[in-house]
Design a protein around this motif. Structure first.
Motif, PDB file in Angstrom:
ATOM      1  N   LEU A  90       0.794  -1.027  -0.109  1.00 60.78           N
ATOM      2  CA  LEU A  90       0.240  -0.068  -0.007  1.00 60.78           C
ATOM      3  C   LEU A  90       0.240   1.407   0.291  1.00 60.78           C
ATOM      4  N   GLU A  91       2.154   1.211   0.634  1.00 64.13           N
ATOM      5  CA  GLU A  91       3.341   2.466   1.127  1.00 64.13           C
ATOM      6  C   GLU A  91       3.848   2.192  -0.764  1.00 64.13           C
ATOM      7  N   ALA A  92       3.542   1.329  -1.470  1.00 68.24           N
ATOM      8  CA  ALA A  92       4.426   1.584  -2.655  1.00 68.24           C
ATOM      9  C   ALA A  92       3.676   1.650  -3.942  1.00 68.24           C
ATOM     10  N   LEU A  93       1.977   1.635  -3.789  1.00 72.82           N
ATOM     11  CA  LEU A  93       1.767   1.534  -5.088  1.00 72.82           C
ATOM     12  C   LEU A  93       1.609   3.002  -5.305  1.00 72.82           C
ATOM     13  N   PRO A  94       1.515   3.443  -7.093  1.00 73.30           N
ATOM     14  CA  PRO A  94       1.503   4.809  -7.360  1.00 73.30           C
ATOM     15  C   PRO A  94      -0.304   5.141  -6.881  1.00 73.30           C
ATOM     16  N   SER A  95      -0.497   6.652  -6.650  1.00 73.32           N
ATOM     17  CA  SER A  95      -1.540   7.017  -6.479  1.00 73.32           C
ATOM     18  C   SER A  95      -2.409   7.218  -7.799  1.00 73.32           C
ATOM     19  N   SER A  96      -3.807   7.178  -7.871  1.00 74.03           N
ATOM     20  CA  SER A  96      -4.099   7.365  -9.240  1.00 74.03           C
ATOM     21  C   SER A  96      -4.867   8.942  -9.357  1.00 74.03           C
ATOM     22  N   LEU A  97      -4.121   9.760  -8.623  1.00 76.66           N
ATOM     23  CA  LEU A  97      -5.020  11.079  -8.717  1.00 76.66           C
ATOM     24  C   LEU A  97      -3.827  11.769  -9.051  1.00 76.66           C
TER      25      LEU A  97
END
Lengths: 318, 574
Positions: B229-236
């Motif tokens: 969860l810390e490493a996922l790219p943010s889709s924002l």
């Protein structure tokens, strides 16, 4: 297809050459709140902002200034005064409204105040019901407001975690938690029938930590009661009770000077202080990191019965 | 947070680190028995995001073994939920690590709460789908994965939970991984939105691979759930996508300033950029990006800003400002995936309001393409969608709006439907197809002179002036009148057997004619006790069975359509 287990690895951290500037969580929260404030101002006929003088209200007021800049805030502020607010809070309230250029309305349940309503004679539940919930509902009806902003956050209390950003209230101002409108994306349903209203919570997704960090970054003024000072307190067990009006000391109790501050602001008889040396905002934030109790632990009214916040909200409280 | 206890802790360093944190929103779905609450409770507890008084208030309650904390009590906020031991509604929870802030949309998993799951997924960057390793892939997990894909949640973390109950068996984990991956491919084929999935074997109860990597599963060398969860790219982050700016409000504090306030839905804008305003299609240049904190040299999604243009254009709330070289589609008819949210089922010909970005337009559902069975992913013919039903429909709008497909832009491709009569939020919609609408010559100019024309009335009301004659039982006539009212028709009921008309036979004709001239739908009714209903419009007449009111109401609507009195959309621009 999933990667084989040996291939699962964390993506490399972005390098400064490829990564454009990232928006911090505070900028993201700010952008979301401003969007909400503008939606409400555009879709409702008579919105109002509940201004409670606390840190959350201070942040909400600043966000309203930002949302409509360079124009003025297009709705009035409303303070529901129970008559039990700390004197410092009222001075601060008037100064803040003036500097923000906002119209300030003050509403008191004068009948109940004159009848001597207080949390010592009544229980806290009935006192809040008269001086806060009833006063609020009366004010909203008197001015015919169809939307009211409140500074409540979902991290405060578990029934608030279920609250919508646009919280629908029936014509009696009541909340029906089992029958809330679904709220998708950033598309808020502002449609109401005459007499119904919406409570709007632009700070829904902020945490207590976010609020303090934002106050720090934006240099937002807050009431001095948040900062630690030597103050006269009654010490009763673990509780520090500030000396203000309507306080009834028990036999033998003597006030003493304690270095203390308030973590959240409410009515003086029901808001305990905490021992603290935090006299700056960074110090408050550092203290917050070390806390093992939630912010509302010192608010008597949340604990007067099981699920008490939910019950108050159903009845029309914020 | 434990850092505080160390003497080297510096608040300035902490604040600097906080300034760089971003935000990730993820959804979860499930109920108490599949361990969702335990998983969330574990994440909150192990990241020290729960205060002692909150833990104390639930200790010794609940259904877990003595000494253990029943995390479900921590997360289920409503009294009904605690009493019934189920999650009913979406709850939002917050926690933070040294790298990131997180918002969890915690949703129930049962079918009757599909709409709550959809609500939670609508703002999520990632979904944590739970599978109970001791039970294998259940419908609940399929449903959550389907919704994540439908709502275009790009990253799905599949937490295969309760590994402790199956002896941390690698083969069982691999079998679930294989089955569910196939299922995700089927889902992506149906929704057209691929999901990127990562599987993690966990035990929320024992804390394996939730925050810390497990020592009980050495065969798994990947990261823990929290590390992922810390490493996922943010889709924002949509800065590279086409610029989209729905105007929320025109700010006009004095004569010298006119700015357009809104939140950037996608892309980047700079002063000097050439922009087009839709649906009008007029262009201008951005001269300033104004904020309370000073003008910006660049702004990108999802910032809330105020744009000032270099020339006066007629722009109002609901308009979409786009970069001139990346236009959006302007359409009056769209195909969309719908999730029905209201207790009152979908009704064709009922009047709905479509809220899209910052605008609201009357909309009519003209057909239901199919309903999707989430259990089998099959498409079934349907005449309605009930609450929690998912399907594809065609929608017609009374005026054109500027939009993108949901698959290309979540912000400008999503909408909600509001029931115009009850005001409830009836559906969540995702635009899948939109054909461009030719704007030339079809506008009703707000600044036009002269009396309001019949065409302008028809365009607003969705019908032209006309007469519908009805004779039959009162209840059925009432139902027809009500259904037309619900569809938004401006109708007027005339009792033909009124004494005034009997005395002056030509009066009825005069009154009716005036109503037609005014664009009203005149209902000329004769009430009687017969078992049939006679309906006549223009030169067409129907005789209907009064004992089948649903069919009769529908037939009358068809009659009005076929005679061209109800125009609604296709021919609304005369």
């Amino acid at each position: 297809m999933p990667a084989a287990e040996s291939e699962i690895s964390l993506p490399p951290p972005p390098t400064s050459a490829t990564a454009p500037p990232r928006l911090s969580h505070l900028r993201l929260l700010e952008a979301e709140s401003i969007h909400i404030l503008r939606e409400v101002a555009s879709e409702f006929e008579r919105p109002v902002m509940l201004y409670s003088i606390g840190k959350d209200s201070s942040v909400m007021l600043r966000l309203a200034q930002k949302a409509f800049y360079p124009g003025p805030i297009p709705f009035p502020l409303l303070h529901v005064d129970t008559g039990f607010k700390f004197a410092e809070m009222l001075t601060f309230r008037d100064a803040m409204a003036r500097s923000a250029g906002a119209e300030l309305l003050v509403w008191r349940n004068e009948g109940a105040i004159a009848a001597g309503t207080n949390p010592i004679v009544l229980d806290t539940k009935r006192c809040c019901g008269l001086l806060k919930t009833q006063a609020l509902l009366d004010a909203l009806r008197h001015y015919n407001f169809d939307a009211a902003f409140g500074g409540a956050r979902r991290d405060e209390e578990k029934s608030r975690a279920k609250e919508r950003i646009y919280s629908f209230r029936d014509s009696a101002g009541q909340w029906d938690p089992k029958n809330q409108r679904p709220e998708l994306w950033n598309l808020y349903n502002a449609r109401i029938h005459p007499g119904e209203s919406i409570r709007v919570f632009p700070l829904s997704n902020w945490t207590e930590m976010d609020v303090w960090q934002y106050i720090h970054e934006e240099k937002i003024p807050v009431v001095d009661l948040y900062f630690a000072k030597e103050r006269l307190m009654y010490v009763r067990g673990d509780a520090l009770l500030p000396i203000e009006q309507a306080f009834v000391a028990r036999p033998g109790e003597q006030p003493q000077l304690v270095k203390s501050r308030l973590r959240s602001l409410g009515c003086s008889p029901c808001t305990g202080a905490i021992r603290s040396d935090a006299d700056t905002i960074p110090a408050i934030i550092a203290e917050l990191l070390s806390f093992r109790s939630s912010e509302r632990a010192n608010r008597t009214i949340d604990h007067d019965q099981e699920g008490s916040m939910e019950i108050k909200k159903r009845e029309g409280y914020f | 947070m434990a850092a505080l206890t160390t003497p080297s802790f510096s608040i300035d360093e902490f604040l600097q680190q906080e300034r760089e944190k971003d935000l990730l929103r993820f959804s979860t779905a499930g109920s108490v028995d599949d361990g969702k609450s335990t998983l969330i409770g574990r994440l909150l507890y192990d990241t020290q995001s729960v205060y002692e008084d909150q833990v104390r208030s639930i200790q010794g309650k609940g259904t877990t073994a003595p000494g253990q904390i029943d995390f479900a009590l921590l997360t289920d906020g409503l009294r009904a939920e605690r009493e019934q031991g189920i999650t009913i509604d979406v709850a939002y929870r917050y926690f933070s690590t040294a790298r990131r802030k997180f918002i969890i949309a915690d949703t129930p998993g049962h079918e009757q709460y599909t709409r709550n799951m959809v609500t939670g997924a609508s703002t999520a960057d990632a979904a944590v789908v739970l599978i109970d390793a001791s039970k294998g892939v259940l419908l609940q997990s399929r449903r959550h994965a389907y919704i994540a894909s439908l709502l275009r949640v790009r990253h799905v973390l599949v937490a295969v939970n309760k590994m402790d109950l199956i002896g941390y068996d690698q083969a069982a984990f691999r079998a679930i991984e294989r089955d569910f991956s196939l299922l995700l491919e089927q889902i992506a084929a149906d929704t057209g939105s691929p999901v990127e999935s990562i599987f993690v074997p966990v035990s929320a109860l024992a804390g394996d691979n939730i925050v810390h990597r497990s020592k009980a599963m050495l065969w798994y060398s990947g990261p823990s759930l929290l590390e992922l969860l810390e490493a996922l790219p943010s889709s924002l982050d949509t800065r590279a996508e086409p610029f989209r700016f729905p105007v929320q409000r025109v700010l006009r504090p004095d004569h010298s300033f006119r700015g357009f306030a809104g939140q950037i839905a996608s892309g980047t804008v700079r002063p000097g950029d050439r922009v087009t305003v839709l649906p009008s299609g007029r262009s201008a240049e951005v001269s300033r990006i104004v904020t309370y904190d000073g003008d910006l040299a660049e702004a990108y999604a999802p910032l809330s800003v105020t744009l000032v243009l270099n020339r006066e254009l007629d722009i109002s709330r609901g308009d979409l400002i786009v970069l001139a070289d990346a236009p959006a589609t302007v359409a009056k008819s769209v195909k969309a995936a719908l999730v029905w949210m209201d207790r009152r089922p979908l009704e064709l010909h009922r009047r709905y309001l479509l809220k899209h970005t910052s605008q609201t337009a009357p909309a009519f559902l003209s057909s239901i393409e199919h309903r999707t069975n989430i259990g089998t992913f099959s498409h079934e013919p349907a005449e309605t969608l009930e609450m929690n039903g998912i399907g594809v429909v065609t929608l017609n709008l009374l005026r054109p709006i500027a939009l993108d497909l949901y698959g290309e832009n979540r912000g400008t491709g999503a909408f909600i439907l509001i029931d115009a009569e009850t005001n409830s939020t009836a559906a969540a919609g995702m635009i899948t197809t939109a054909s461009s609408y030719e704007t030339e010559g079809s506008h009703i100019h707000a600044g036009a002179w002269g009396p309001v024309t019949a065409g302008e009335r028809a365009a607003r009301w969705g019908h032209r002036g006309g007469v519908l004659e009805l004779s039959g039982p009162t209840e059925l006539i009432d139902a027809i009148e009500r259904s037309l009212f619900a569809a938004g028709a401006i109708s007027n009921r005339i009792e033909a057997d009124d004494d005034a008309f009997l005395l002056h036979p030509s009066l009825l004709e005069i009154v009716t004619e005036m109503q037609i001239q005014s664009g009203l739908l005149a209902l000329v009714v004769h009430e009687n006790d017969s078992g049939t209903l006679m309906a006549r419009a223009e030169d067409r007449q129907l005789t209907l069975d009064a004992n089948d009111p649903l069919k009769a109401v529908s037939a009358v609507h068809q009659l009005l359509h076929s005679t061209g009195i109800l125009i609604f959309f296709e021919k609304a621009d005369l």
